[in-house]
Design a protein around this motif. Structure first.
Motif, PDB file in Angstrom:
ATOM      1  N   LEU A  68     127.858 -17.604 -33.046  1.00  0.00           N
ATOM      2  CA  LEU A  68     128.884 -16.678 -33.072  1.00  0.00           C
ATOM      3  C   LEU A  68     129.958 -16.850 -34.484  1.00  0.00           C
ATOM      4  O   LEU A  68     130.420 -16.014 -34.933  1.00  0.00           O
ATOM      5  CB  LEU A  68     129.999 -17.096 -31.999  1.00  0.00           C
ATOM      6  CG  LEU A  68     130.986 -16.043 -31.598  1.00  0.00           C
ATOM      7  CD1 LEU A  68     130.968 -16.117 -29.768  1.00  0.00           C
ATOM      8  CD2 LEU A  68     132.210 -16.618 -31.967  1.00  0.00           C
ATOM      9  N   LEU A  69     130.169 -18.060 -34.712  1.00  0.00           N
ATOM     10  CA  LEU A  69     130.930 -18.257 -36.286  1.00  0.00           C
ATOM     11  C   LEU A  69     130.179 -17.555 -37.491  1.00  0.00           C
ATOM     12  O   LEU A  69     130.865 -17.069 -38.192  1.00  0.00           O
ATOM     13  CB  LEU A  69     131.105 -19.783 -36.351  1.00  0.00           C
ATOM     14  CG  LEU A  69     131.784 -20.420 -35.465  1.00  0.00           C
ATOM     15  CD1 LEU A  69     131.644 -22.122 -35.769  1.00  0.00           C
ATOM     16  CD2 LEU A  69     133.218 -20.169 -35.582  1.00  0.00           C
TER      17      LEU A  69
ATOM     18  N   ASP B 154     129.719 -25.119 -40.653  1.00  0.00           N
ATOM     19  CA  ASP B 154     129.391 -24.229 -39.570  1.00  0.00           C
ATOM     20  C   ASP B 154     130.939 -23.395 -39.477  1.00  0.00           C
ATOM     21  O   ASP B 154     130.750 -22.011 -38.981  1.00  0.00           O
ATOM     22  CB  ASP B 154     129.794 -25.100 -38.247  1.00  0.00           C
ATOM     23  CG  ASP B 154     128.779 -25.882 -38.133  1.00  0.00           C
ATOM     24  OD1 ASP B 154     127.416 -25.682 -38.207  1.00  0.00           O
ATOM     25  OD2 ASP B 154     128.830 -27.027 -37.500  1.00  0.00           O
TER      26      ASP B 154
ATOM     27  N   MET C 260     132.946 -10.093 -37.812  1.00  0.00           N
ATOM     28  CA  MET C 260     133.051  -9.954 -36.739  1.00  0.00           C
ATOM     29  C   MET C 260     134.602 -10.220 -36.229  1.00  0.00           C
ATOM     30  O   MET C 260     134.867 -11.395 -36.557  1.00  0.00           O
ATOM     31  CB  MET C 260     132.105 -10.668 -35.488  1.00  0.00           C
ATOM     32  CG  MET C 260     132.258  -9.860 -34.165  1.00  0.00           C
ATOM     33  SD  MET C 260     131.038 -10.740 -33.130  1.00  0.00           S
ATOM     34  CE  MET C 260     131.615 -12.173 -32.511  1.00  0.00           C
ATOM     35  N   PRO C 261     135.412  -9.370 -35.573  1.00  0.00           N
ATOM     36  CA  PRO C 261     136.625  -9.800 -35.225  1.00  0.00           C
ATOM     37  C   PRO C 261     136.710 -11.043 -34.364  1.00  0.00           C
ATOM     38  O   PRO C 261     135.758 -11.328 -33.395  1.00  0.00           O
ATOM     39  CB  PRO C 261     137.360  -8.924 -34.496  1.00  0.00           C
ATOM     40  CG  PRO C 261     136.269  -7.465 -34.634  1.00  0.00           C
ATOM     41  CD  PRO C 261     135.107  -8.103 -35.087  1.00  0.00           C
ATOM     42  N   MET C 262     137.662 -12.074 -34.430  1.00  0.00           N
ATOM     43  CA  MET C 262     137.501 -13.450 -33.568  1.00  0.00           C
ATOM     44  C   MET C 262     138.584 -13.123 -32.602  1.00  0.00           C
ATOM     45  O   MET C 262     138.735 -13.931 -31.672  1.00  0.00           O
ATOM     46  CB  MET C 262     138.135 -14.635 -34.458  1.00  0.00           C
ATOM     47  CG  MET C 262     136.956 -14.573 -35.423  1.00  0.00           C
ATOM     48  SD  MET C 262     135.600 -15.861 -34.988  1.00  0.00           S
ATOM     49  CE  MET C 262     134.233 -14.362 -34.831  1.00  0.00           C
TER      50      MET C 262
ATOM     51  N   GLY D  15     131.227 -14.199 -37.162  1.00  0.00           N
ATOM     52  CA  GLY D  15     132.592 -14.247 -37.613  1.00  0.00           C
ATOM     53  C   GLY D  15     132.781 -14.298 -39.037  1.00  0.00           C
ATOM     54  O   GLY D  15     133.595 -13.424 -39.736  1.00  0.00           O
ATOM     55  N   ALA D  16     131.904 -15.016 -39.590  1.00  0.00           N
ATOM     56  CA  ALA D  16     132.025 -15.035 -41.135  1.00  0.00           C
ATOM     57  C   ALA D  16     131.468 -13.686 -41.725  1.00  0.00           C
ATOM     58  O   ALA D  16     131.918 -13.440 -42.660  1.00  0.00           O
ATOM     59  CB  ALA D  16     131.046 -16.381 -41.571  1.00  0.00           C
TER      60      ALA D  16
ATOM     61  N   GLN E 150     144.507 -13.089 -38.079  1.00  0.00           N
ATOM     62  CA  GLN E 150     144.045 -12.269 -36.728  1.00  0.00           C
ATOM     63  C   GLN E 150     145.052 -12.470 -35.498  1.00  0.00           C
ATOM     64  O   GLN E 150     145.556 -11.629 -35.021  1.00  0.00           O
ATOM     65  CB  GLN E 150     142.749 -12.198 -36.360  1.00  0.00           C
ATOM     66  CG  GLN E 150     141.895 -11.533 -37.340  1.00  0.00           C
ATOM     67  CD  GLN E 150     140.239 -11.669 -36.920  1.00  0.00           C
ATOM     68  OE1 GLN E 150     139.839 -11.267 -35.845  1.00  0.00           O
ATOM     69  NE2 GLN E 150     139.356 -12.092 -37.612  1.00  0.00           N
TER      70      GLN E 150
ATOM     71  N   LEU F 174     136.578 -18.227 -43.119  1.00  0.00           N
ATOM     72  CA  LEU F 174     136.736 -17.742 -41.768  1.00  0.00           C
ATOM     73  C   LEU F 174     137.814 -18.166 -40.770  1.00  0.00           C
ATOM     74  O   LEU F 174     138.531 -17.407 -39.908  1.00  0.00           O
ATOM     75  CB  LEU F 174     135.409 -18.139 -41.020  1.00  0.00           C
ATOM     76  CG  LEU F 174     135.282 -17.818 -39.315  1.00  0.00           C
ATOM     77  CD1 LEU F 174     135.220 -16.417 -39.198  1.00  0.00           C
ATOM     78  CD2 LEU F 174     134.078 -18.564 -38.997  1.00  0.00           C
TER      79      LEU F 174
ATOM     80  N   THR G  80     139.250 -19.294 -31.871  1.00  0.00           N
ATOM     81  CA  THR G  80     140.700 -18.740 -31.922  1.00  0.00           C
ATOM     82  C   THR G  80     141.472 -19.260 -30.843  1.00  0.00           C
ATOM     83  O   THR G  80     142.605 -19.689 -30.967  1.00  0.00           O
ATOM     84  CB  THR G  80     140.639 -17.183 -31.862  1.00  0.00           C
ATOM     85  OG1 THR G  80     139.796 -16.844 -31.083  1.00  0.00           O
ATOM     86  CG2 THR G  80     140.457 -16.653 -33.306  1.00  0.00           C
TER      87      THR G  80
ATOM     88  N   ARG H  36     127.460 -21.270 -30.456  1.00  0.00           N
ATOM     89  CA  ARG H  36     128.692 -21.284 -31.111  1.00  0.00           C
ATOM     90  C   ARG H  36     128.766 -21.233 -32.633  1.00  0.00           C
ATOM     91  O   ARG H  36     129.362 -20.185 -33.157  1.00  0.00           O
ATOM     92  CB  ARG H  36     129.531 -22.710 -30.829  1.00  0.00           C
ATOM     93  CG  ARG H  36     129.974 -22.678 -29.584  1.00  0.00           C
ATOM     94  CD  ARG H  36     130.858 -23.863 -29.213  1.00  0.00           C
ATOM     95  NE  ARG H  36     132.104 -23.715 -28.127  1.00  0.00           N
ATOM     96  CZ  ARG H  36     132.999 -24.577 -27.748  1.00  0.00           C
ATOM     97  NH1 ARG H  36     133.051 -25.589 -28.584  1.00  0.00           N
ATOM     98  NH2 ARG H  36     133.672 -24.184 -26.866  1.00  0.00           N
ATOM     99  N   ARG H  37     127.581 -21.710 -32.982  1.00  0.00           N
ATOM    100  CA  ARG H  37     127.477 -21.441 -34.664  1.00  0.00           C
ATOM    101  C   ARG H  37     127.012 -20.109 -34.652  1.00  0.00           C
ATOM    102  O   ARG H  37     127.296 -19.537 -36.062  1.00  0.00           O
ATOM    103  CB  ARG H  37     126.430 -22.577 -34.873  1.00  0.00           C
ATOM    104  CG  ARG H  37     126.862 -24.024 -35.120  1.00  0.00           C
ATOM    105  CD  ARG H  37     125.843 -24.819 -35.801  1.00  0.00           C
ATOM    106  NE  ARG H  37     126.627 -26.160 -36.160  1.00  0.00           N
ATOM    107  CZ  ARG H  37     125.976 -27.203 -35.114  1.00  0.00           C
ATOM    108  NH1 ARG H  37     124.931 -26.958 -34.327  1.00  0.00           N
ATOM    109  NH2 ARG H  37     126.315 -28.445 -35.353  1.00  0.00           N
TER     110      ARG H  37
ATOM    111  N   ASN I  87     137.646 -16.176 -28.557  1.00  0.00           N
ATOM    112  CA  ASN I  87     136.710 -17.171 -28.427  1.00  0.00           C
ATOM    113  C   ASN I  87     137.241 -18.627 -28.718  1.00  0.00           C
ATOM    114  O   ASN I  87     138.224 -18.799 -28.763  1.00  0.00           O
ATOM    115  CB  ASN I  87     135.483 -16.806 -29.566  1.00  0.00           C
ATOM    116  CG  ASN I  87     135.875 -16.775 -30.786  1.00  0.00           C
ATOM    117  OD1 ASN I  87     136.911 -17.596 -30.993  1.00  0.00           O
ATOM    118  ND2 ASN I  87     135.324 -15.956 -31.732  1.00  0.00           N
ATOM    119  N   PHE I  88     136.237 -19.406 -28.551  1.00  0.00           N
ATOM    120  CA  PHE I  88     136.426 -20.910 -28.581  1.00  0.00           C
ATOM    121  C   PHE I  88     137.213 -21.253 -29.972  1.00  0.00           C
ATOM    122  O   PHE I  88     138.031 -22.136 -29.884  1.00  0.00           O
ATOM    123  CB  PHE I  88     135.251 -21.813 -28.339  1.00  0.00           C
ATOM    124  CG  PHE I  88     134.121 -21.606 -29.782  1.00  0.00           C
ATOM    125  CD1 PHE I  88     134.417 -22.582 -30.685  1.00  0.00           C
ATOM    126  CD2 PHE I  88     133.298 -20.598 -29.752  1.00  0.00           C
ATOM    127  CE1 PHE I  88     133.563 -22.532 -31.954  1.00  0.00           C
ATOM    128  CE2 PHE I  88     132.216 -20.349 -30.820  1.00  0.00           C
ATOM    129  CZ  PHE I  88     132.725 -21.241 -31.916  1.00  0.00           C
TER     130      PHE I  88
ATOM    131  N   SER J 215     140.818 -15.907 -39.188  1.00  0.00           N
ATOM    132  CA  SER J 215     141.121 -15.962 -37.688  1.00  0.00           C
ATOM    133  C   SER J 215     142.694 -16.469 -37.313  1.00  0.00           C
ATOM    134  O   SER J 215     143.128 -15.745 -36.454  1.00  0.00           O
ATOM    135  CB  SER J 215     140.330 -17.202 -37.185  1.00  0.00           C
ATOM    136  OG  SER J 215     138.758 -16.815 -37.275  1.00  0.00           O
TER     137      SER J 215
END
Lengths: 189, 103
Positions: A18-19, B76, A26-28, A22-23, B88, B81, B45, A15-16, B42-43, B85
């Motif tokens: 993926l975050l 994290d 990458m679109p969420m 995102g930072a 979005q 971010l 959003t 998960r970290r 994802n988890f 989100s």
């Protein structure tokens, strides 16, 4: 640490990760069925070509092209004729003159005899483009709202241009992504 | 860019009646009935939407609750971010700004 804790730690690490993506931008959120603009998605334009291996495309000043994965190195801005011929002989696909649009052709063209004494002539009448293995190319990205091709001057654009040419020349060929490009051409009419 | 202007005090809401949500491992499919669109969340959003459904809140409020739910810290999930989100989600119609305050 127990295996349950192990898997929990691994899960959190994923998960970290993926975050972090995102930072990095990458679109969420991904939307299916309609673009962010609210317009309908056209399924024929969504196909993606995955290159099965690294690819090199050699283009001459007439727009003829050869596609393979041979080695070719420029020396003083020119390729050795021996290397050029070797690349052409081992190419997986070749395209006749006028196949590559003008923006992909070499800007200037001159040839030398065996002036450098290495037993080979050389020529600047070629331009080489490289694409990485597993690179993803979405030809639909190069189609504008009016249904016209809008190509840049990068290697992926050249691949799309040659794909369209290949679909004209030989729609049943083993060219990677041929079915994708054929479906787009059928859609564009 | 968000659909409309917002401030730090803007209350964000999500209308649960408009969604059908299905979870597949850590991916959430959200069908929006009014728009006829399907969104993959994802988890992060998904948690933002769930929190906004349960109790609408402003950016900071939602940020604190989501981080708490997901057992994450600000390192994290930076606030930038999180805010992007939320924007979005606003752009695709899953979150809406409810009201504005000049406070």
């Amino acid at each position: 640490m127990s295996s349950t804790e192990d898997s929990k730690t691994k899960f959190r690490d994923q998960r970290r990760q993926l975050l972090r993506l995102g930072a990095a931008g990458m679109p969420m959120v991904l939307t299916l069925g309609a673009g962010a603009s609210g317009g309908p998605l056209i399924s024929q334009l969504q196909c993606v070509i995955t290159l099965p291996g690294s690819i090199r495309i050699l283009v001459d000043d007439d727009g003829a092209a050869w596609v393979g994965n041979g080695n070719l190195k420029k020396k003083k801005g020119k390729y050795k004729s021996k290397d050029i011929n070797n690349f052409k002989d081992n190419a997986d696909f070749s395209f006749p003159s006028s196949s590559a649009p003008s923006q992909f052709r070499p800007g200037s063209c001159s040839g030398d005899g065996d002036g450098d004494g290495d037993g080979d002539s050389s020529s600047s009448c070629y331009e080489l483009y490289s694409l990485d293995a597993y690179q993803l190319i979405t030809p639909g990205d190069y189609v504008d709202v009016n249904g016209s091709w809008n190509l840049g001057s990068d290697a992926a654009s050249l691949y799309v241009a040659l794909s369209a040419r290949q679909a004209d020349l030989s729609p049943n060929s083993s060219w990677p992504g041929i079915s994708c490009i054929v479906s787009i051409l059928n859609y564009l009419g | 860019m968000a659909v409309g202007p917002y401030t730090s005090q803007t209350i964000w809401i999500a209308e649960a009646d408009d969604f059908v949500i299905r979870q597949f491992e850590d991916v959430y499919f959200v069908f929006c009935k009014s728009a006829g669109t399907t969104h993959l969340l994802n988890f992060l959003t998904a948690s933002i939407v769930k929190n906004a459904v349960d109790k609408p809140g402003n950016m900071k409020d939602l940020y604190d609750r989501v981080l708490n739910d997901l057992e994450l810290d600000a390192e994290d999930c930076p606030s930038e971010l999180f805010e992007s989100s939320v924007v979005q989600l606003d752009e695709v119609g899953l979150l809406k700004p409810k009201e504005y305050s000049n406070a």
